[in-house]
Design a protein around this motif. Structure first.
Motif, short mmCIF file in Angstrom:
data_model
loop_
_atom_site.label_atom_id
_atom_site.label_comp_id
_atom_site.label_asym_id
_atom_site.label_seq_id
_atom_site.Cartn_x
_atom_site.Cartn_y
_atom_site.Cartn_z
N ASP A 94 1.10 5.65 -1.72
CA ASP A 94 0.41 6.72 -2.43
C ASP A 94 1.36 7.65 -3.19
O ASP A 94 0.96 8.76 -3.59
N VAL A 110 -7.82 0.20 -5.76
CA VAL A 110 -8.50 0.58 -4.52
C VAL A 110 -9.84 -0.14 -4.48
O VAL A 110 -10.56 -0.18 -5.49
N THR A 129 0.84 -1.18 0.00
CA THR A 129 0.00 0.00 0.00
C THR A 129 0.88 1.24 0.00
O THR A 129 1.76 1.39 0.86
N LYS A 156 -5.67 4.61 0.63
CA LYS A 156 -4.49 4.52 -0.23
C LYS A 156 -4.60 3.33 -1.18
O LYS A 156 -5.13 2.28 -0.81
N LYS A 174 -3.51 0.05 -3.40
CA LYS A 174 -2.63 -1.10 -3.28
C LYS A 174 -1.88 -1.26 -4.60
O LYS A 174 -2.49 -1.44 -5.65
#
Length: 930
Positions: free
Chosen positions: A491, A560, A489, A536, A538
């Protein structure tokens, strides 16, 4: 992992039978050794075979000679190597993907090669300087070798009667210890040569495939393959076993097929046959130096003389081969250098003494390979010896002792097994071939790890760590041809690094960096999801370790999971079981007040109950919505939002694959050289044509003097003599450096007047023969027309007249042409030629063929006329009434007899027509053979 593999029978005819079932292109299996190149060919309708080169040899020296704008390969280059060593780069495949400081490259200098590579920082690769001026990269030189492999294959195909067409698919062998940089460099070389590499395959794996292609072991066998080649030693431990598989997708029957599994590998990348050669080279050089310096009174070293050292390297290789079968050999090299000769005797004992430390090194990888496979010596079932170095007796003796005197097998061709195995592998992975199955599992000896970091690193907040992740995705001796994924995970955009995880496992001098990636689109996707109130994303990265031993990032994706609520309509199961008490009370009150009439209706309702059940069943099956009451309720659902990420790859390190710009530059250089070679070959062919025609004129004027005198004057013959004499003088003077256009013009100048004379000589016999043949045709047509009156009544008078007119026209043409010919002298061009004569009867032959196919008219049936009187008719009627049954039988019998007579008559006419046609000598379809 199992993959389908070619496992043909040892009988070549069976292999050919398998290939004949498909429509396939040719595939090359090329073993690019460091000293020789071997090429195997697999194609449709022919057995697997080793390609012999232009000198009918089964292996080709790996070298290219550049001399006066001309490239020479193989034996042609090797024949001039001693004289032109600085123009002949060798061992170019050893330099692929390596810099000038790599141990296997530095050893070329130690072994006194006249051309050693240098490093180019702009191209991030090595290059050779040929003849002190021209630069060529190892990729370019290897591409030239592959083009030569195609050239000799096409020539071999023509000799065998094969139609190969353009050959582009190939499988190339690589050493077991080749790193990804070296493998990519080889694939770049193949791309420069316009080849499509189906796969790379390890040399020992290819040999094992050749060994086990027709074997199915009921009990597992573990075989050690010992490959002592020219430049390196490779040892592989390989398991041969079998498994059951279905005969077809829909079949329940199973069959037993063979399987090959590589368990462990080890090597010595600088120990090979050339290392043994070099010990002899040093010994010979020391011996020559001692005599040279003593005779000349100076202190010089022959090792500084490239031509002399090249001669010594060639001689050392010959000495090694002789000592493999003999106890000693006398060595004499006349005028090695400075008018000094080299003479001495070398014994096998002396050779073994010089190479004693190499013998110890030759055994060490055996134990390392067994350990790598997780086995012990007692687990080894057999040993197979391959590679040229296995012919050294001391090596065989040391290996046998190290393996507890196990038998050293030599059941496959040690020189050709790798090329043959590579071509088998190519036949399997190509969709154009239909082959039997053998399981194959190869391994990658080097662990590979991935490192992740943020693409744009930010200063971490207090107490936080910089985000990064590391993982080993492919372990040591992991299977090839597999994919693995990592998920996490995050961002932010990513930087991904692929490297070898353990530098200690790599061959000395190899770089651990593989490839770098910039993975973008994560941050933008994360921001978009955040605005939607989602978490966030994956991130999933998928990596592939191909059968070629190359690891790549093949897929990058962010996702997501979104949870959302929907209103769903829920139906009440039964209307009477609802919660509305008021309706229930009204129903009870209504039931108490039921009258007889209501009971009657109730009975009717009960009768309709089966219909209601049937209606419900139909609604359930076909999804028809009932008109029952319903209510709406919220329900949670999930969906995955995916985003394909952008990936940009690049490389770091001292050695890197060719960029598109460098690839285009090298390709242009090779295209230029190819065009020059083509022009040179065309010029040589044109020169040979001129030279051959000069001798043809001279010889023909003598050998066919009598006939030539009949169709030429003395002046014409003298002109030909002068043309040939002048042409010969020109060819070895001004014409020696003439271009292609000039050479072709000279050929036309010689051939045009001479060909007219040769033509008139030929026409002396050809023209009368053609006239005689045409006369026979015309006579045959006239004979045929005489028979048409009886045999072909369907041909009309007009059609017969048309045939007569065409015959007359041909005779008129022939008469006129013969009259013209009589007026001409024998040395003049003829009025007509033998080739013109058959053309005159073509339209006549087409007409005859058409008429012969014309069908006969159908015969007209005759009707019987009754002439009996009216009285007799009445009598017949009376008789018919009296003898009804008897007359009916007679009538049926009469009808049958008439039909039979009609059929017999028809058969007789057809037979007669057929006999007439045969007698005439013409069939309906052969009218053009008049």
């Amino acid at each position: 992992m199992r993959i389908s593999l070619f496992a043909a029978s040892a009988m070549l005819c069976i292999v050919g039978g398998l290939f004949a079932q498909v429509n396939a292109k040719a595939i090359l299996g090329v073993d690019l050794g460091s000293l020789y190149m071997k090429v195997a060919l697999v194609q449709r309708g022919a057995p697997l075979e080793i390609v012999t080169n232009l000198h009918s040899k089964r292996k080709t020296e790996q070298m290219v000679l550049f001399d006066q704008g001309t490239r020479f390969y193989g034996a042609d280059a090797n024949g001039l190597l001693a004289r032109k060593p600085t123009k002949t780069p060798v061992a170019m495949t050893v330099v692929l993907g390596r810099d000038d400081e790599h141990p296997t490259v530095k050893v070329l200098t130690e072994r006194h090669y006249p051309l050693t590579p240098k490093y180019n920082a702009t191209r991030f690769g090595s290059y050779f300087v040929v003849d002190g001026k021209d630069e060529y990269t190892p990729e370019e030189l290897t591409a030239m070798l592959l083009n030569h492999a195609e050239e000799i294959t096409v020539a071999y195909g023509k000799e065998k009667g094969h139609i190969l067409g353009e050959i582009r698919d190939c499988v190339l062998t690589v050493p077991s210890f080749a790193t990804q940089a070296e493998r990519r460099a080889l694939m770049d070389a193949a791309k420069l040569g316009n080849f499509n590499v189906l796969s790379l395959i390890d040399e020992n794996t290819a040999s094992a495939l050749n060994f086990g292609m027709d074997k199915v072991y009921e009990e597992p066998q573990i075989i050690l393959f010992y490959n002592l080649g020219a430049s390196s030693l490779q040892v592989s431990v390989i398991k041969f076993h079998s498994y059951e598989m279905k005969e077809g997708k829909l079949s329940k029957k199973t069959k037993t097929v063979g399987s090959i599994e590589v368990l462990g590998k080890a090597w010595d990348s600088t120990l090979g046959g050339l290392a043994f050669d070099n010990r002899l080279v040093e010994y010979l050089a020391d011996h020559f130096n001692a005599e040279w310096n003593k005779a000349r009174g100076h202190d010089k070293d022959v090792r500084t003389i490239p031509r002399a050292m090249t001669k010594l390297r060639i001689q050392a290789n010959k000495v090694k081969h002789v000592l493999s079968a003999n106890a000693e050999i006398p060595v004499h090299m006349d005028s090695l250098h400075d008018d000094m000769s080299l003479s001495l005797h070398i014994t096998r004992a002396k050779f073994e003494e010089l190479c004693e430390d190499l013998m110890d090194r030759a055994v060490a990888p055996v134990h390392a390979a067994i350990k790598s496979a997780g086995l012990e010596l007692k687990d080894i079932t057999a040993i197979e010896m391959i590679g040229g170095g296995m012919r050294v007796p001391k090596v065989r003796a040391g290996l046998s002792a190290a393996l507890d005197d196990k038998e050293l097998g030599m059941h496959i061709n040690s020189d050709e097994s790798m090329a043959l195995g590579a071509s088998f592998f190519g036949a399997n992975i190509s969709t154009a071939f239909r082959v039997r199955h053998v399981g194959l599992t190869d391994i990658n000896p080097f662990p590979i790890a991935v490192s992740l970091a943020e693409l744009e690193a930010k200063e971490p907040k207090e107490g936080e760590e910089v985000w990064s992740k590391e993982a080993t995705i492919f372990a040591t001796n992991g299977k090839t041809g597999v994919k693995k994924s990592i998920a996490f995970t995050h961002d932010q955009d990513l930087h991904c690094a692929l490297d070898y995880a353990d530098a200690d496992t790599l061959p000395e001098g190899s770089s651990s960096e593989l490839q770098r990636y910039k993975v973008t689109g994560v941050a933008a996707f994360a921001k978009e999801m955040e605005e939607k109130g989602l978490g966030k994303p994956k991130v999933t990265l998928q990596f592939e370790l191909t059968h070629s031993g190359i690891t790549e990032l093949v897929k990058a994706e962010a996702a997501v999971v979104e949870t959302y609520t929907v209103e769903e309509e829920v139906e009440v199961e039964d209307e009477e079981e609802g919660d509305d008490k008021k309706e229930e009370a009204e129903a009870e009150a209504k039931e108490e007040e039921t009258t007889d009439e209501d009971k009657s209706n109730e009975t009717k309702t009960e009768e309709e109950e089966p219909k209601k059940k049937k209606t419900k069943l139909v609604e359930k099956i076909f999804g028809i919505r009932s008109k029952k009451p319903a209510f709406w309720t919220p329900k949670e659902k999930k969906r995955t939002i995916k985003k394909t990420l952008d990936v940009e790859s690049y490389y770091v390190g001292k050695i890197r694959p060719l960029t598109e710009e460098l690839m285009a530059e090298s390709k242009a250089k090779l295209d230029y050289l190819n065009q020059k070679d083509k022009e040179r070959i065309e010029l040589e062919e044109a020169k040979n044509r001129v030279e051959s025609y000069i001798y043809k004129i001279k010889n023909k004027l003598i050998d066919d003097e009598e006939n030539i005198a009949k169709v030429s004057t003395e002046e014409q013959r003298e002109e030909l003599r002068k043309l040939s004499a002048d042409g010969e003088d020109w060819l070895y003077d001004d014409g020696y450096n003439a271009d292609l256009k000039t050479m072709e013009a000279k050929f036309a100048e010689l051939s045009e007047p001479a060909e007219k004379v040769w033509f008139r000589v030929a026409e002396m016999s050809d023209r009368p023969a053609a006239v005689k043949e045409m006369t026979k045709k015309l006579e045959k047509v006239e004979e045929l027309m005489m028979k048409w009156k009886d045999s072909m009544p369907q041909i009309t008078d007009e059609e017969k007249a048309d045939v007569t007119d065409k015959v007359t026209a041909v005779r008129t043409w022939l008469s006129e042409k013969e009259a013209e010919q009589e007026k001409l002298a024998s040395h003049e061009d003829p009025a007509f030629t033998s080739a013109e004569v058959p053309v005159q009867t073509k339209s006549l032959e087409r007409l005859i063929s058409k008429l012969m196919k014309k069908p006969k008219p159908k015969p007209v049936k005759e009707e019987k006329n009754e002439t009996a009187t009216e009285g007799s008719n009445e009598t017949k009627a009376e008789n018919a009434e009296e003898k009804d049954g008897e007359d009916k039988d007679a009538e049926a019998s009469s009808t049958q007899e008439e039909v039979k007579e009609e059929e017999e008559k028809k058969d007789e006419e057809e037979k007669k027509e057929e006999e007439t046609t045969k007698e005439d000598g013409y069939a309906a379809e052969t009218g053009d053979e008049l």
